[in-house]
Design a protein around this motif. Structure first.
Motif, short mmCIF file in Angstrom:
data_model
loop_
_atom_site.label_atom_id
_atom_site.label_comp_id
_atom_site.label_asym_id
_atom_site.label_seq_id
_atom_site.Cartn_x
_atom_site.Cartn_y
_atom_site.Cartn_z
N ASP A 1 0.82 -1.23 0.00
CA ASP A 1 0.00 0.00 0.00
C ASP A 1 0.84 1.26 0.00
N ASP B 1 8.62 4.86 -4.75
CA ASP B 1 9.62 4.72 -5.82
C ASP B 1 11.04 4.65 -5.26
N LYS C 1 -4.93 -6.81 -4.43
CA LYS C 1 -4.71 -5.84 -5.49
C LYS C 1 -3.33 -5.15 -5.38
N GLN C 2 -2.97 -4.70 -4.18
CA GLN C 2 -1.76 -3.86 -4.07
C GLN C 2 -0.47 -4.60 -4.41
N THR D 1 -0.24 -7.16 -6.34
CA THR D 1 -0.33 -7.43 -7.79
C THR D 1 0.09 -6.17 -8.55
N GLU D 2 -0.44 -5.03 -8.12
CA GLU D 2 -0.09 -3.78 -8.80
C GLU D 2 1.40 -3.45 -8.63
N PHE D 3 1.97 -3.84 -7.50
CA PHE D 3 3.41 -3.61 -7.33
C PHE D 3 4.17 -4.33 -8.44
N GLU E 1 3.07 -5.10 -11.33
CA GLU E 1 2.75 -4.48 -12.63
C GLU E 1 3.43 -3.12 -12.79
N ASN E 2 3.62 -2.42 -11.66
CA ASN E 2 4.06 -1.02 -11.75
C ASN E 2 5.56 -0.83 -11.91
N TYR E 3 6.34 -1.87 -11.60
CA TYR E 3 7.81 -1.70 -11.65
C TYR E 3 8.45 -2.77 -12.54
N PRO E 4 7.95 -2.95 -13.76
CA PRO E 4 8.46 -4.07 -14.57
C PRO E 4 9.95 -4.00 -14.83
N SER F 1 12.46 -2.44 -13.12
CA SER F 1 13.28 -2.69 -11.93
C SER F 1 13.22 -4.17 -11.54
#
Ligand SMILES: Cc1cc2nc3c(=O)[nH]c(=O)nc-3n(C[C@H](O)[C@H](O)[C@H](O)COP(=O)(O)O)c2cc1C
Length: 194
Positions: free
Chosen positions: A39, A43, A65-66, A68-70, A72-75, A77
């Motif tokens: 959550d 960065d 969700k969170q 999973t989004e982590f 997705e959000n930092y491909p 790195s």
């Protein structure tokens, strides 16, 4: 000092406890290992990490969700660093399969076909970032804790949930410690010659 960022998603605290324990083991092996909820992960946390451990509680065959989004959000790195995934899920006897277990199927459902959505999502993300492992740990369920989501409320009200959700803390600390030690050893190992 090598830094392993441990990121978790937890609804009732069991997964947070596993993440904290992994962090403790990694730190005991001389690594920096901050443990951060998905959550609030920032960065800056990601930018200076050399490796990642990312885990989620599993509800209704899906990661939260969170976390999973982590993924997705930092491909870039995540692709550039070693990544280990874990799911905190099954409660003993709560899965449909009575066969010798496939831990990922027990937690997230089959690889394909009906009921495979949650599994496919994480399998695809794991493949896209080149995750080194996806480990499943038994979880914890306390029926006296109030539900924290609408679907969870509904499931708990169903008479069938009384029979299939065993109560208790089934987290296997020796397994968790051993996995964290394996991660520390892999990080310490010299890179294979090319
Ligand atoms: C309504 C409900 C649904 C669940 N669904 C699953 C599931 O599909 N797969 C699984 O492995 N565990 C499932 N569990 C077990 C939890 O994910 C597990 O107990 C986990 O450790 C909880 O983590 P948390 O305390 O961090 O939220 C479910 C638990 C509840 C209460």
């Amino acid at each position: 000092m090598t830094k392993v960022l441990v990121v978790y998603g937890s609804r009732h605290g069991a997964t947070e406890g596993i993440a904290q324990r992994i962090g403790e083991v990694l730190r005991a092996q001389g690594l920096a290992a901050p443990v951060v909820s998905a959550d609030v992960v920032a960065d800056e946390d990601v930018r200076d990490a050399d490796a990642f451990v990312v885990g989620s509680a599993v509800y209704m065959g899906r990661w939260l969700k969170q976390p999973t989004e982590f993924l997705e959000n930092y491909p870039s790195s995540l692709r550039a660093s070693p990544v280990w995934l874990f799911s905190s899920g099954p409660l003993p006897g709560s899965t449909a399969s009575k066969e010798p277990s496939d831990p990922l199927a027990d937690a997230l459902g089959p690889k394909a076909g009906p009921g495979s959505g949650g599994r496919m999502k994480i399998d695809e993300l794991a493949a896209s970032i080149g995750a080194r492992d996806h480990r499943v740990f038994l979880g914890r369920y306390d029926p006296d804790e109030p539900p924290r989501s609408f679907p969870e409320r509904i499931v708990r009200m169903l008479p069938i949930s009384k029979g299939v959700l065993p109560h208790g803390d089934f987290r296997n600390w020796p397994d968790i410690d051993a996995w964290a030690s394996e991660i520390a050893a892999e990080i310490a190992a010299p890179a294979a010659p090319v």
